[in-house]
Design an enzyme around this catalytic site. Structure first.
Site, PDB file in Angstrom:
ATOM      1  N   CYS A   1       0.819  -1.226   0.000  1.00 58.25           N
ATOM      2  CA  CYS A   1       0.000   0.000   0.000  1.00 58.25           C
ATOM      3  C   CYS A   1       0.847   1.267   0.000  1.00 58.25           C
ATOM      4  O   CYS A   1       0.359   2.336  -0.341  1.00 58.25           O
ATOM      5  CB  CYS A   1      -0.942   0.006   1.198  1.00 58.25           C
ATOM      6  SG  CYS A   1      -2.047  -1.394   1.171  1.00 58.25           S
TER       7      CYS A   1
ATOM      8  N   HIS B   1      -3.220   7.358   1.923  1.00 54.01           N
ATOM      9  CA  HIS B   1      -3.623   6.044   1.428  1.00 54.01           C
ATOM     10  C   HIS B   1      -5.019   5.760   1.979  1.00 54.01           C
ATOM     11  O   HIS B   1      -5.294   5.993   3.155  1.00 54.01           O
ATOM     12  CB  HIS B   1      -2.629   4.991   1.903  1.00 54.01           C
ATOM     13  CG  HIS B   1      -3.121   3.590   1.702  1.00 54.01           C
ATOM     14  ND1 HIS B   1      -3.658   3.164   0.509  1.00 54.01           N
ATOM     15  CD2 HIS B   1      -3.174   2.532   2.541  1.00 54.01           C
ATOM     16  CE1 HIS B   1      -4.026   1.903   0.628  1.00 54.01           C
ATOM     17  NE2 HIS B   1      -3.740   1.499   1.852  1.00 54.01           N
TER      18      HIS B   1
ATOM     19  N   ASN C   1     -10.070  -0.005  -0.481  1.00 49.84           N
ATOM     20  CA  ASN C   1      -8.613   0.055  -0.397  1.00 49.84           C
ATOM     21  C   ASN C   1      -8.027  -0.529  -1.687  1.00 49.84           C
ATOM     22  O   ASN C   1      -8.092  -1.731  -1.905  1.00 49.84           O
ATOM     23  CB  ASN C   1      -8.148  -0.737   0.831  1.00 49.84           C
ATOM     24  CG  ASN C   1      -6.635  -0.730   1.011  1.00 49.84           C
ATOM     25  OD1 ASN C   1      -5.896  -0.308   0.118  1.00 49.84           O
ATOM     26  ND2 ASN C   1      -6.191  -1.194   2.154  1.00 49.84           N
TER      27      ASN C   1
HETATM   28  N1  ACO Z   1     -18.861  -8.028   8.422  1.00 51.54           N
HETATM   29  C1  ACO Z   1     -19.433  -8.221   9.624  1.00 51.54           C
HETATM   30  N2  ACO Z   1     -18.734  -8.543  10.709  1.00 51.54           N
HETATM   31  C2  ACO Z   1     -17.397  -8.692  10.584  1.00 51.54           C
HETATM   32  C3  ACO Z   1     -16.760  -8.509   9.350  1.00 51.54           C
HETATM   33  C4  ACO Z   1     -17.548  -8.170   8.244  1.00 51.54           C
HETATM   34  N3  ACO Z   1     -17.024  -7.964   7.015  1.00 51.54           N
HETATM   35  N4  ACO Z   1     -15.443  -8.730   9.523  1.00 51.54           N
HETATM   36  C5  ACO Z   1     -15.263  -9.011  10.832  1.00 51.54           C
HETATM   37  N5  ACO Z   1     -16.437  -9.003  11.453  1.00 51.54           N
HETATM   38  C6  ACO Z   1     -16.716  -9.260  12.863  1.00 51.54           C
HETATM   39  C7  ACO Z   1     -15.635 -10.061  13.528  1.00 51.54           C
HETATM   40  O1  ACO Z   1     -15.815 -11.434  13.296  1.00 51.54           O
HETATM   41  C8  ACO Z   1     -15.806  -9.674  14.961  1.00 51.54           C
HETATM   42  O2  ACO Z   1     -16.861 -10.423  15.496  1.00 51.54           O
HETATM   43  P1  ACO Z   1     -16.774 -11.010  16.984  1.00 51.54           P
HETATM   44  O3  ACO Z   1     -16.662  -9.814  17.869  1.00 51.54           O
HETATM   45  O4  ACO Z   1     -18.059 -11.765  17.109  1.00 51.54           O
HETATM   46  O5  ACO Z   1     -15.545 -11.863  16.994  1.00 51.54           O
HETATM   47  C9  ACO Z   1     -16.257  -8.232  14.908  1.00 51.54           C
HETATM   48  O6  ACO Z   1     -16.717  -8.030  13.558  1.00 51.54           O
HETATM   49  C10 ACO Z   1     -15.157  -7.266  15.214  1.00 51.54           C
HETATM   50  O7  ACO Z   1     -13.995  -7.621  14.491  1.00 51.54           O
HETATM   51  P2  ACO Z   1     -12.680  -6.780  14.588  1.00 51.54           P
HETATM   52  O8  ACO Z   1     -11.657  -7.387  13.702  1.00 51.54           O
HETATM   53  O9  ACO Z   1     -12.334  -6.540  16.018  1.00 51.54           O
HETATM   54  O10 ACO Z   1     -13.181  -5.414  13.970  1.00 51.54           O
HETATM   55  P3  ACO Z   1     -12.450  -4.052  13.933  1.00 51.54           P
HETATM   56  O11 ACO Z   1     -13.246  -3.030  14.622  1.00 51.54           O
HETATM   57  O12 ACO Z   1     -11.003  -4.183  14.287  1.00 51.54           O
HETATM   58  O13 ACO Z   1     -12.546  -3.715  12.380  1.00 51.54           O
HETATM   59  C11 ACO Z   1     -11.093  -3.785  10.475  1.00 51.54           C
HETATM   60  C12 ACO Z   1     -11.928  -4.587  11.438  1.00 51.54           C
HETATM   61  C13 ACO Z   1     -12.027  -2.860   9.694  1.00 51.54           C
HETATM   62  C14 ACO Z   1     -10.390  -4.720   9.520  1.00 51.54           C
HETATM   63  C15 ACO Z   1     -10.090  -2.933  11.283  1.00 51.54           C
HETATM   64  O14 ACO Z   1      -9.386  -3.744  12.175  1.00 51.54           O
HETATM   65  C16 ACO Z   1      -9.131  -2.238  10.409  1.00 51.54           C
HETATM   66  O15 ACO Z   1      -9.491  -1.318   9.700  1.00 51.54           O
HETATM   67  N6  ACO Z   1      -7.840  -2.618  10.478  1.00 51.54           N
HETATM   68  C17 ACO Z   1      -6.847  -2.024   9.653  1.00 51.54           C
HETATM   69  C18 ACO Z   1      -6.834  -2.794   8.410  1.00 51.54           C
HETATM   70  C19 ACO Z   1      -6.325  -1.980   7.316  1.00 51.54           C
HETATM   71  O16 ACO Z   1      -6.603  -0.796   7.179  1.00 51.54           O
HETATM   72  N7  ACO Z   1      -5.551  -2.631   6.514  1.00 51.54           N
HETATM   73  C20 ACO Z   1      -5.049  -2.061   5.427  1.00 51.54           C
HETATM   74  C21 ACO Z   1      -3.846  -1.215   5.785  1.00 51.54           C
HETATM   75  S1  ACO Z   1      -2.506  -1.801   5.003  1.00 51.54           S
HETATM   76  C22 ACO Z   1      -3.002  -1.922   3.490  1.00 51.54           C
HETATM   77  O17 ACO Z   1      -3.657  -1.013   3.020  1.00 51.54           O
HETATM   78  C23 ACO Z   1      -2.647  -3.156   2.740  1.00 51.54           C
END
Ligand code: ACO
EC number: 2.3.1.180
Length: 331
Positions: A121, A258, A288
């Site tokens: 990224c 980004h 993304n």
């Molecule tokens: N739809 C519904 N529920 C979901 C989904 C989905 N697509 N994905 C996960 N969940 C659920 C999980 O299973 C979890 O359920 P549980 O509590 O019953 O176990 C709940 O949602 C919370 O999951 P978390 O992973 O804790 O959610 P979080 O608030 O952390 O959000 C996310 C997830 C959006 C991926 C966040 O962690 C994030 O943005 N991380 C950074 C990722 C990123 O930006 N990566 C790219 C940067 S690097 C690059 O660009 C390559």
């Protein structure tokens, strides 16, 4: 200087910009039919509302070519005017040759040279920095810098924690050698700060490759772990760019981050006291798109007249590796 004569220097000044998106749009509602998710969950956690996904007739190189042609047209240039192509991508058409060389051929060019940059990224930030170094080193005069991706091809479409986040697309800018005064009032790239730390590999990687599995593999991410590091890493390099140029958040006209996640973008801007009105957001439309996200956002905001000639613009990214970096430039 003591004699009052300023030291002239070569700057890499933006001459043109362009973008290209696949034909097919997949909305969050469409995603609900693919995995167990909801529009509400995706919007609330990420700000994403839709993403574009490449069809069978679209590839990283075809999208990159379209973005390159748009940037050439915008700059009033032809492929004959370009002497270097750098393409940032983690989703090349082939393991080799480089996608940039493929794009060079598609543009009908057999002069100059082309290579890819792989920093996931952060790829576009690395590519602009590399292009600037080649220009200032006298190795190139006019560089086509492309970010192009088809992340849809490396997604596990059964994994709701990743497949809802990414999309495909391409963006490009052309930067050219221009004499500047050596001050922050110059147009062009003013400073760049790149970082990487491979100890974070397991948090975000693709589980295949030519030298290990012999397969392409799928993207694997511990989203919460990535999130934990993102704001700190991003704000660290942005602050380094401010410090090295004696500029501040108040001087900035636009932050073009980004586009991974709205919460990471908002958190970073808030921590640095960057006014939310100065932040370009396209994650809602594109998802993304990895290395393509910054040039797509640049083309969006320059295309609609927000980013104007002379504006101070900060580019920043963080991604797999981890890699992260920031470039400060005057448009
Ligand atoms: N739809 C519904 N529920 C979901 C989904 C989905 N697509 N994905 C996960 N969940 C659920 C999980 O299973 C979890 O359920 P549980 O509590 O019953 O176990 C709940 O949602 C919370 O999951 P978390 O992973 O804790 O959610 P979080 O608030 O952390 O959000 C996310 C997830 C959006 C991926 C966040 O962690 C994030 O943005 N991380 C950074 C990722 C990123 O930006 N990566 C790219 C940067 S690097 C690059 O660009 C390559």
């Amino acid at each position: 200087m003591s004699d009052g004569v300023q030291s002239k220097m070569i700057r890499s000044v933006v001459r043109g910009f362009g973008a290209a998106l696949p034909k097919r749009v997949i909305t969050n509602r469409d995603m609900e039919a693919i995995v167990d998710t909801s529009d509400e969950w995706i919007v609330q956690r990420t700000g994403i509302r839709q993403r574009y996904v490449a069809g069978d007739d679209e590839t990283t190189a075809s999208l990159g070519e379209a973005a390159a042609r748009a940037a050439l047209a915008n700059g009033g240039l032809t492929p004959a005017d370009i002497d270097l192509i750098i393409c940032a991508t983690s989703t090349p058409d082939n393991t080799f040759p480089a996608t940039s060389v493929n794009i060079q051929n598609r543009l009908g060019m057999s002069h100059g040279f082309a290579f890819d940059v792989q920093a996931v990224c952060t790829g576009f930030v690395y590519a602009v920095t590399t292009a600037d170094a080649y220009i200032r080193g006298g190795l190139a005069k006019r560089v086509l810098v492309i970010g192009a991706e088809t992340f849809s091809r490396i997604l596990d479409w059964n994994d709701r924690t990743t497949c809802v986040l990414f999309g495909d697309g391409a963006g490009a800018i052309i930067i050219e050698a221009t004499e500047g005064e050596g001050t922050v009032a110059d147009r062009g790239v003013l400073t760049a700060h790149l970082r990487s730390d491979g100890s974070h590999k397991e948090k975000l990687y693709v589980d295949g490759g030519p030298s290990t599995t012999g397969t392409v593999g799928k993207l694997r991410m511990e989203g919460r772990e990535v999130f934990k590091y993102a704001v700190g890493m991003i704000t660290d390099v942005i602050q380094a760019a401010f410090d090295s140029t004696g500029t501040t958040a108040d001087d900035l006209d636009w932050l073009v981050p980004h586009q991974a996640n709205r919460r990471i973008i908002d958190g970073s801007a808030k921590k640095l006291n960057i006014d939310a009105a100065k932040v370009v957001i396209t994650v809602d439309l594109h998802g993304n798109t990895s290395a393509a996200s910054i040039p797509l956002a640049l083309a969006t905001a320059a295309g609609d007249g927000r980013i104007k000639k002379g504006d101070l613009v900060m580019l920043e990214a963080m991604g797999g590796g981890f890699t992260w970096g920031a470039v400060l430039l005057r448009w």
